[in-house]
Design an enzyme around this catalytic site. Structure first.
Site, PDB file in Angstrom:
ATOM      1  N   LYS A  49      11.511   8.405  -5.401  1.00 17.31           N
ATOM      2  CA  LYS A  49      12.467   8.763  -6.314  1.00 17.31           C
ATOM      3  C   LYS A  49      12.937  10.497  -6.608  1.00 17.31           C
ATOM      4  O   LYS A  49      14.324  10.368  -7.050  1.00 17.31           O
ATOM      5  CB  LYS A  49      12.306   7.942  -7.617  1.00 17.31           C
ATOM      6  N   TYR A 263       4.060  -8.477  -8.912  1.00 13.45           N
ATOM      7  CA  TYR A 263       5.591  -7.344  -8.986  1.00 13.45           C
ATOM      8  C   TYR A 263       3.385  -6.537  -9.826  1.00 13.45           C
ATOM      9  O   TYR A 263       3.576  -7.109 -10.976  1.00 13.45           O
ATOM     10  CB  TYR A 263       6.125  -6.953  -9.544  1.00 13.45           C
ATOM     11  N   TYR A 289       2.487  -0.405  -5.194  1.00 12.15           N
ATOM     12  CA  TYR A 289       3.692  -0.091  -3.946  1.00 12.15           C
ATOM     13  C   TYR A 289       2.855   0.154  -2.713  1.00 12.15           C
ATOM     14  O   TYR A 289       2.441  -0.958  -1.936  1.00 12.15           O
ATOM     15  CB  TYR A 289       4.950   1.381  -4.355  1.00 12.15           C
TER      16      TYR A 289
HETATM   17  C1  LIG Z   1       9.772   2.437  -6.457  1.00 12.80           C
HETATM   18  C2  LIG Z   1       8.915   2.916  -5.399  1.00 12.80           C
HETATM   19  C3  LIG Z   1       8.576   1.882  -4.224  1.00 12.80           C
HETATM   20  C4  LIG Z   1      10.126   1.349  -3.832  1.00 12.80           C
HETATM   21  O1  LIG Z   1      10.334   1.921  -2.761  1.00 12.80           O
HETATM   22  P1  LIG Z   1      12.770   1.369  -3.690  1.00 12.80           P
HETATM   23  O2  LIG Z   1      13.364   2.061  -3.226  1.00 12.80           O
HETATM   24  O3  LIG Z   1      12.167   0.549  -4.672  1.00 12.80           O
HETATM   25  O4  LIG Z   1      12.561  -0.380  -2.482  1.00 12.80           O
HETATM   26  C5  LIG Z   1       8.072   2.276  -3.289  1.00 12.80           C
HETATM   27  N1  LIG Z   1       6.419   3.006  -3.969  1.00 12.80           N
HETATM   28  C6  LIG Z   1       6.605   3.748  -4.202  1.00 12.80           C
HETATM   29  C7  LIG Z   1       5.425   4.754  -5.532  1.00 12.80           C
HETATM   30  C8  LIG Z   1       7.477   3.501  -5.952  1.00 12.80           C
HETATM   31  O5  LIG Z   1       7.536   3.990  -6.721  1.00 12.80           O
END
Ligand SMILES: *Cc1c(COP(=O)(O)O)cnc(C)c1O
Length: 344
Positions: A49, A263, A289
């Site tokens: 992010k 999720y 993630y």
């Molecule tokens: C938000 C996030 C993702 C996913 O990225 P997107 O752009 O939302 O697809 C992947 N890994 C981590 C650790 C995240 O915080």
């Protein structure tokens, strides 16, 4: 690509490393494996992010905002990086979070990203799972405007064309690094959720005419994500860059077999991936993630998907702060990699 015409507030401490994962490569007898360390952006334990927020915060400052509002799950990495970015930019921050994961331990409620949100002084508004978070954020923004404040609302994951510019820029950074190493990148594998990361990468590599295959590992159990979110976001990002909507050099594929029950919910494959990468590379992944993204990469390697002489980059998107929210999952016994990884 000319990204200099967009507002950008610098948040990354520098170029993130692109380094070999030789330990993992040997263990898996795989193709050449590299990792792009976007867990090391330098903002509040890092993560993907940060790059998106450089452009989002740039836009907010250009609009003379005094507050950032964003949305996410209770353990949102995006919310934590937004809270930190706000302090760096001298802005207030309000986080609209929902209990979108059916885990209710004390560590999940209070540790990990929530602890850090509080340290950065963000206002935290917690709502039940299933709440319309964007509607709640817009209502909060309206209320603040009524009180004379100037909020800027960043959508979920900063996955909108402005945010995706951060990953178009990352594509350029990767191409420069690969050239310096004398490598051509054949595949990039990463976790995907709100889609802004893979969409920005697709737009960026495509505008450079770089023929790479992007493989997004879905962590949301949303089988229609490609058509519903990713493809439109690629087209909007390309339009923002002043380019034709369709991809020509780049292919995008989404794999759907790693989300498990949903999720934020653990899988055996994720646990194996987190402990394997910790023990072979000394790198921390996360349960939501990057652990599932890596599980997707491991499964594709085992299935013989990549040519032996190809080069595969894993984009590490960060998230390790969430490990502390999932502490019971990584007690000593649980952290031992299961021998049979075919069971879900
Ligand atoms: C938000 C996030 C993702 C996913 O990225 P997107 O752009 O939302 O697809 C992947 N890994 C981590 C650790 C995240 O915080």
């Amino acid at each position: 690509m000319n990204l200099s015409r967009f507002h950008r507030f610098p948040l990354c401490l520098g170029t993130t490393p692109l380094v070999p994962m030789t330990g993992l490569e040997q263990r898996l007898k795989g193709p050449r494996l590299l990792v792009k360390r976007d867990d090391c952006t330098g903002l509040a334990t890092g993560g993907n992010k940060t790059r998106k927020l450089e452009f989002a915060v740039g836009e907010a400052l250009a609009q003379d905002a005094d507050t950032l509002i964003t949305v996410g799950g209770l353990q949102s990495n995006h919310a934590r990086q937004t809270a930190a970015a706000a302090t760096r930019a001298g802005l207030a921050c309000e986080l609209v979070l929902s209990r979108n994961v059916p885990i209710d331990t004390q560590t999940y409620r209070e540790n990990g990203n929530v602890l850090l949100d509080r340290l950065f002084g963000a206002g935290i508004h917690v709502h039940p799972g299933g709440s319309d978070r964007m509607a709640l954020a817009d209502a909060l923004a309206a209320e603040m405007r009524g009180a004379g404040r100037r909020p800027y609302v960043i959508p979920l994951g900063a996955s909108y064309p402005v945010g995706s510019l951060g990953y178009a820029k990352a594509a350029l950074e990767l191409v420069v690094q690969a050239n310096e190493l004398g490598l051509s990148l054949d595949y990039l594998v990463t976790a995907t959720s709100s889609g802004g990361t893979i969409a920005g990468l697709a737009a960026g590599f495509d505008s450079l005419g770089y023929p790479i295959q992007l493989i997004g590992v879905d962590v949301d159990a949303k089988p229609d994500a490609k058509d519903a979110t990713i493809t439109p976001l690629i087209e909007q990002t390309k339009a923002l860059l002043g380019q034709s909507a369709k991809l020509s050099a780049v292919r995008v594929e989404i794999v759907l077999d790693q989300a498990g029950p949903g999720y934020g919910l653990p899988t055996a494959e994720m646990r194996e991936a987190v402990s394997l990468v910790a023990r072979s590379e000394g790198i921390l992944l996360d349960p939501v993630y990057s652990g599932k993204g890596m599980a997707g990469l491991i499964s594709l390697i085992r299935a013989g998907r990549f040519e032996r002489d190809s080069t595969v980059v894993f984009l590490h998107t960060g998230g390790s702060a969430a490990l502390f929210a999932y502490q019971p999952l990584f007690t000593e016994e649980a952290a031992v990699a299961p021998k049979n990884t075919s069971s879900g």
